[in-house]
Design a protein around this motif. Sequence first.
Motif, short mmCIF file in Angstrom:
data_model
loop_
_atom_site.label_atom_id
_atom_site.label_comp_id
_atom_site.label_asym_id
_atom_site.label_seq_id
_atom_site.Cartn_x
_atom_site.Cartn_y
_atom_site.Cartn_z
N GLU A 41 41.79 47.94 33.99
CA GLU A 41 40.47 48.56 33.80
C GLU A 41 40.33 49.72 34.77
OE1 GLU A 41 37.33 45.70 34.28
OE2 GLU A 41 38.35 44.20 33.05
N ASP A 42 39.99 50.89 34.25
CA ASP A 42 39.79 52.07 35.11
C ASP A 42 38.59 51.91 36.03
OD1 ASP A 42 41.98 53.54 34.41
OD2 ASP A 42 40.94 54.67 32.84
N ASP A 43 37.58 51.17 35.57
CA ASP A 43 36.36 51.02 36.36
C ASP A 43 36.27 49.64 37.03
OD1 ASP A 43 36.07 49.65 33.99
OD2 ASP A 43 33.99 50.24 33.67
N LEU A 44 37.42 49.04 37.30
CA LEU A 44 37.46 47.72 37.95
C LEU A 44 36.92 47.85 39.37
CD1 LEU A 44 38.43 44.75 37.84
CD2 LEU A 44 40.62 45.57 38.73
N SER A 45 35.99 46.96 39.72
CA SER A 45 35.40 47.02 41.06
C SER A 45 36.23 46.19 42.03
CB SER A 45 33.96 46.50 41.03
OG SER A 45 33.95 45.11 40.83
N SER A 46 36.18 46.58 43.29
CA SER A 46 36.91 45.83 44.31
C SER A 46 36.34 44.42 44.46
CB SER A 46 36.88 46.58 45.64
OG SER A 46 35.57 46.85 46.03
N THR A 47 35.05 44.25 44.20
CA THR A 47 34.43 42.93 44.26
C THR A 47 35.01 42.00 43.20
OG1 THR A 47 32.40 43.98 45.03
CG2 THR A 47 32.22 41.71 44.26
N LYS A 48 35.12 42.51 41.98
CA LYS A 48 35.65 41.71 40.88
C LYS A 48 37.11 41.34 41.13
CE LYS A 48 36.02 41.74 35.82
NZ LYS A 48 35.74 42.52 34.61
N LEU A 49 37.91 42.29 41.61
CA LEU A 49 39.32 42.01 41.90
C LEU A 49 39.43 41.04 43.07
CD1 LEU A 49 42.19 42.67 40.98
CD2 LEU A 49 42.20 44.53 42.65
N GLY A 50 38.57 41.19 44.07
CA GLY A 50 38.57 40.26 45.20
C GLY A 50 38.27 38.83 44.78
N LYS A 51 37.31 38.67 43.87
CA LYS A 51 36.98 37.33 43.37
C LYS A 51 38.15 36.73 42.61
CE LYS A 51 31.99 37.91 43.14
NZ LYS A 51 30.82 38.10 42.30
N GLU A 52 38.93 37.56 41.92
CA GLU A 52 40.10 37.09 41.18
C GLU A 52 41.13 36.47 42.13
OE1 GLU A 52 42.77 36.62 37.88
OE2 GLU A 52 40.63 37.08 37.89
N PHE A 53 41.28 37.04 43.33
CA PHE A 53 42.28 36.54 44.28
C PHE A 53 41.70 35.61 45.33
CE2 PHE A 53 44.50 40.15 42.48
CZ PHE A 53 45.77 39.62 42.32
N ASP A 54 40.42 35.38 45.30
CA ASP A 54 39.75 34.50 46.27
C ASP A 54 40.26 33.07 46.21
OD1 ASP A 54 38.09 34.82 48.38
OD2 ASP A 54 36.25 34.35 47.29
N ARG A 55 40.80 32.66 45.08
CA ARG A 55 41.29 31.28 44.94
C ARG A 55 42.52 31.00 45.79
NH1 ARG A 55 43.23 31.80 38.70
NH2 ARG A 55 43.00 34.03 38.84
N TYR A 56 43.21 32.04 46.26
CA TYR A 56 44.41 31.85 47.08
C TYR A 56 44.11 31.86 48.57
CZ TYR A 56 46.34 33.07 42.58
OH TYR A 56 46.62 33.11 41.24
N GLY A 57 42.94 32.28 48.93
CA GLY A 57 42.54 32.34 50.33
C GLY A 57 41.44 33.37 50.51
N ASN A 58 40.92 33.46 51.71
CA ASN A 58 39.83 34.36 52.01
C ASN A 58 40.29 35.82 51.94
OD1 ASN A 58 37.27 35.21 52.74
ND2 ASN A 58 37.69 35.05 54.93
#
Length: 197
Positions: A41-58
């Motif tokens: 997604e060209d307009d992917l937000s850093s918040t949304k991507l951060g939530k995607e990887f939050d399951r692996y750690g902070n």
Amino acid sequence: MVGTNKSCLLLALSSLSIRAAAALSVTSARSNVIFVGGLCEDDLSSTKLGKEFDRYGNVVDVSIIGGGGKQQPYAFVQFETPQSAQAAILEAAPSSLYRQVKAAQPIDRSKRKRSNTSRQKREAELQHLKDVCSRTNLILQVQSTHIDRIKEFLSNYISKNESIELAIEGQSSSSITKNVSLVFVSTSNPISLASAL
């Protein structure tokens, strides 16, 4: 069917060995940053991507780079610990948000091609040119192949006209045309020297 199961098993094992090698590179480098390539997604937000990887750690920080042009966007995700980054590399599979996850390769600053050396050299040359110009009252544009001839002419001119003081302050080659040079001269009588030339 047995052959298909064997090929699937081999594919899964090779995938695991690739991920294990990636994990070893993370462990050896002790990096807590991962590279996320092929953002979908060209307009992917850093918040949304951060939530995607939050399951692996902070997740500490997400930097999204590129997008909007020819370059496909990518990101760097920083975790609190290297173990979280390692878990993300091992477990994260391509999704609707990204295509690739791997260990981020830190930039080796000693191998950078850009440096301040060339800028400092240009500044030193410019300062030298300014110093020479401050002592100069005549600048001669000469073909580079004739530099020695003009210096010889100036030496002869001085010997014939002892009342005129003359000094060659410096010379500079043109960066645009390599066959033209400038000779910087200071003289007590620039008009008579210019007439003689």
